[in-house]
Scaffold this active site. Structure first.
Site, PDB file in Angstrom:
ATOM      1  N   SER A  20      39.959  55.102  33.568  1.00 57.15           N
ATOM      2  CA  SER A  20      41.309  54.900  33.961  1.00 57.15           C
ATOM      3  C   SER A  20      41.944  55.859  33.013  1.00 57.15           C
ATOM      4  O   SER A  20      41.634  56.240  31.902  1.00 57.15           O
ATOM      5  CB  SER A  20      41.527  53.554  33.511  1.00 57.15           C
ATOM      6  OG  SER A  20      43.280  53.261  33.726  1.00 57.15           O
ATOM      7  N   TYR A  61      42.286  47.115  27.622  1.00 60.33           N
ATOM      8  CA  TYR A  61      41.808  47.649  28.688  1.00 60.33           C
ATOM      9  C   TYR A  61      41.748  49.001  28.647  1.00 60.33           C
ATOM     10  O   TYR A  61      40.741  49.582  28.616  1.00 60.33           O
ATOM     11  CB  TYR A  61      42.784  47.353  29.856  1.00 60.33           C
ATOM     12  CG  TYR A  61      42.165  48.024  31.172  1.00 60.33           C
ATOM     13  CD1 TYR A  61      41.335  47.437  31.928  1.00 60.33           C
ATOM     14  CD2 TYR A  61      42.966  49.115  31.479  1.00 60.33           C
ATOM     15  CE1 TYR A  61      40.944  48.162  33.083  1.00 60.33           C
ATOM     16  CE2 TYR A  61      42.773  49.784  33.031  1.00 60.33           C
ATOM     17  CZ  TYR A  61      41.705  49.252  33.775  1.00 60.33           C
ATOM     18  OH  TYR A  61      41.557  49.721  34.615  1.00 60.33           O
TER      19      TYR A  61
HETATM   20  N1  LIG Z   1      43.566  49.661  40.592  1.00 58.19           N
HETATM   21  C1  LIG Z   1      43.941  50.527  39.820  1.00 58.19           C
HETATM   22  O1  LIG Z   1      45.106  50.957  39.688  1.00 58.19           O
HETATM   23  C2  LIG Z   1      42.861  51.164  38.854  1.00 58.19           C
HETATM   24  C3  LIG Z   1      43.720  52.303  38.003  1.00 58.19           C
HETATM   25  C4  LIG Z   1      42.612  52.732  37.150  1.00 58.19           C
HETATM   26  C5  LIG Z   1      41.250  52.356  37.217  1.00 58.19           C
HETATM   27  N2  LIG Z   1      40.947  51.366  38.023  1.00 58.19           N
HETATM   28  C6  LIG Z   1      39.349  50.943  37.826  1.00 58.19           C
HETATM   29  O2  LIG Z   1      38.566  51.084  39.073  1.00 58.19           O
HETATM   30  C7  LIG Z   1      37.711  50.182  39.097  1.00 58.19           C
HETATM   31  C8  LIG Z   1      37.707  49.684  40.587  1.00 58.19           C
HETATM   32  O3  LIG Z   1      38.718  48.631  40.610  1.00 58.19           O
HETATM   33  P1  LIG Z   1      39.395  48.173  41.854  1.00 58.19           P
HETATM   34  O4  LIG Z   1      41.122  49.000  41.522  1.00 58.19           O
HETATM   35  O5  LIG Z   1      38.888  48.878  43.029  1.00 58.19           O
HETATM   36  O6  LIG Z   1      39.882  46.656  41.734  1.00 58.19           O
HETATM   37  P2  LIG Z   1      39.021  45.607  42.525  1.00 58.19           P
HETATM   38  O7  LIG Z   1      39.059  45.722  44.143  1.00 58.19           O
HETATM   39  O8  LIG Z   1      39.873  44.356  42.216  1.00 58.19           O
HETATM   40  O9  LIG Z   1      37.799  45.619  42.009  1.00 58.19           O
HETATM   41  C9  LIG Z   1      37.150  45.010  40.803  1.00 58.19           C
HETATM   42  C10 LIG Z   1      35.827  44.848  40.928  1.00 58.19           C
HETATM   43  O10 LIG Z   1      35.037  44.561  39.382  1.00 58.19           O
HETATM   44  C11 LIG Z   1      34.043  43.559  40.119  1.00 58.19           C
HETATM   45  N3  LIG Z   1      33.824  42.621  38.953  1.00 58.19           N
HETATM   46  C12 LIG Z   1      34.793  42.334  37.760  1.00 58.19           C
HETATM   47  N4  LIG Z   1      34.103  41.568  36.929  1.00 58.19           N
HETATM   48  C13 LIG Z   1      32.932  41.407  37.162  1.00 58.19           C
HETATM   49  C14 LIG Z   1      31.452  41.094  36.449  1.00 58.19           C
HETATM   50  N5  LIG Z   1      31.612  40.416  35.568  1.00 58.19           N
HETATM   51  N6  LIG Z   1      30.434  41.299  37.205  1.00 58.19           N
HETATM   52  C15 LIG Z   1      30.248  42.148  38.272  1.00 58.19           C
HETATM   53  N7  LIG Z   1      31.437  42.612  39.185  1.00 58.19           N
HETATM   54  C16 LIG Z   1      32.644  42.319  38.452  1.00 58.19           C
HETATM   55  C17 LIG Z   1      34.946  42.471  41.109  1.00 58.19           C
HETATM   56  O11 LIG Z   1      34.131  41.621  41.643  1.00 58.19           O
HETATM   57  P3  LIG Z   1      34.615  40.691  42.633  1.00 58.19           P
HETATM   58  O12 LIG Z   1      34.728  41.298  43.947  1.00 58.19           O
HETATM   59  O13 LIG Z   1      33.610  39.638  42.613  1.00 58.19           O
HETATM   60  O14 LIG Z   1      35.973  40.043  42.067  1.00 58.19           O
HETATM   61  C18 LIG Z   1      35.453  43.600  42.268  1.00 58.19           C
HETATM   62  O15 LIG Z   1      34.625  44.205  42.703  1.00 58.19           O
HETATM   63  C19 LIG Z   1      37.740  49.551  37.938  1.00 58.19           C
HETATM   64  O16 LIG Z   1      37.144  50.039  36.993  1.00 58.19           O
HETATM   65  C20 LIG Z   1      39.024  49.452  37.555  1.00 58.19           C
HETATM   66  O17 LIG Z   1      39.270  49.260  36.061  1.00 58.19           O
HETATM   67  C21 LIG Z   1      41.566  50.580  38.794  1.00 58.19           C
END
Ligand SMILES: NC(=O)c1ccc[n+]([C@@H]2O[C@H](COP(=O)([O-])OP(=O)(O)OC[C@H]3O[C@@H](n4cnc5c(N)ncnc54)[C@H](OP(=O)(O)O)[C@@H]3O)[C@@H](O)[C@H]2O)c1
Length: 245
Positions: free
Chosen positions: A138, A151
């Site tokens: 991130s 985070y």
């Molecule tokens: N969205 C943003 O603005 C943003 C910005 C920078 C970085 N990121 C990074 O991008 C990546 C993807 O996030 P996203 O934005 O696509 O959000 P998201 O759709 O909410 O995805 C998060 C995922 O992590 C899974 N997860 C959380 N805890 C877990 C655990 N203990 N064991 C297994 N799986 C787990 C969740 O599973 P469930 O489906 O079961 O809940 C979900 O599939 C993450 O690493 C996040 O930090 C996101």
């Protein structure tokens, strides 16, 4: 036809990325903690052209189970071309400030768990002498800010780990990609007010696929976040510590 393992396959960014590869007939091993979401995703990817969609339940913080999970995934696909690590949690920063347990849990899910996975995957790649390890970090890991430094600490540690791993594995032909998304509209950020800097998971996925193909080392998605973070990083600490960011 790519063989792709995705850890945290139900993440919105991971799903959008997987859809792009499905159109080209990829074979997937999809890992996530919710079997129902996994089944839906697998069916969707098959409908879009995926040649195979194996699934398994995966809890990121079950570190002991990782060896078995990885071995099964690699056996099932008979090796892999790309491993994408996509899971993460954006915990409540204010709650972390009064809870050591919550702080450690956030560090566990966002740093220790992927670092453990990468330690195992890297040894496999080093022997097979190819493969891409693509990991979603991130922009928050580029500089500690009061609004999300727990985070940010996890993502920053992950970025440093990946930097070292890249240096080690460059000699083995293994590609290590650090992905740094900016603001992406996903379930993780559902409660955030959205503005001009926000982009869709599909936009992030396009940047991720391009970076994998081009064997980039670090990619900001979208790319202009590199400029924003460059400015943020250039602010002297004596000034930065007084800003409300
Ligand atoms: N969205 C943003 O603005 C943003 C910005 C920078 C970085 N990121 C990074 O991008 C990546 C993807 O996030 P996203 O934005 O696509 O959000 P998201 O759709 O909410 O995805 C998060 C995922 O992590 C899974 N997860 C959380 N805890 C877990 C655990 N203990 N064991 C297994 N799986 C787990 C969740 O599973 P469930 O489906 O079961 O809940 C979900 O599939 C993450 O690493 C996040 O930090 C996101």
């Amino acid at each position: 036809m790519k063989k792709i393992i995705i850890f945290g396959a139900t993440s919105a960014i991971a799903q959008a990325t997987a859809r792009r590869y499905a159109q080209r007939g990829a074979r997937f091993y999809l890992l996530a903690r919710d079997p129902d979401k996994l089944a839906l995703l697998a069916a969707d990817l098959r409908a879009r052209g995926a040649q195979a969609t194996h699934t398994a339940v995966f809890e990121a913080n079950d570190i002991e189970a990782q060896t078995g999970v990885i071995d099964t995934a690699i056996d099932t696909l008979d090796g892999f071309d790309i491993a994408l690590i996509a899971y993460g949690t954006l915990g409540d920063q204010r709650q972390c400030e009064t809870s050591v347990a919550l702080t450690l849990q956030e560090l566990g899910t966002n740093a220790f768990s992927p670092i453990a996975l990468l330690t195992r995957l890297a040894n496999y790649c080093e022997i097979q002498r190819y493969g891409t390890l693509a990991v979603i970090g991130s922009v928050a890991g580029d500089r500690g800010r009061q609004s999300n430094y727990v985070y940010g600490t996890a993502k920053g540690a992950l970025a440093i780990f990946l930097q070292g791993l890249r240096n080690r594995l460059a000699h083995s032909g293994v590609h290590v990609l650090t992905i740094k998304p900016g603001f992406i509209d996903t379930p993780m950020t559902a409660d955030f007010p959205k503005g001009k800097l926000w982009r869709s998971p599909e936009t992030a996925a396009k940047g991720i696929e391009r970076a994998i193909t081009a064997r980039r080392n670090v990619v900001y998605v979208p790319g202009w976040w590199q400029v924003i973070m460059g400015v943020i990083q250039s602010i002297p600490e004596a000034i930065f510590k007084h800003l409300r960011l």
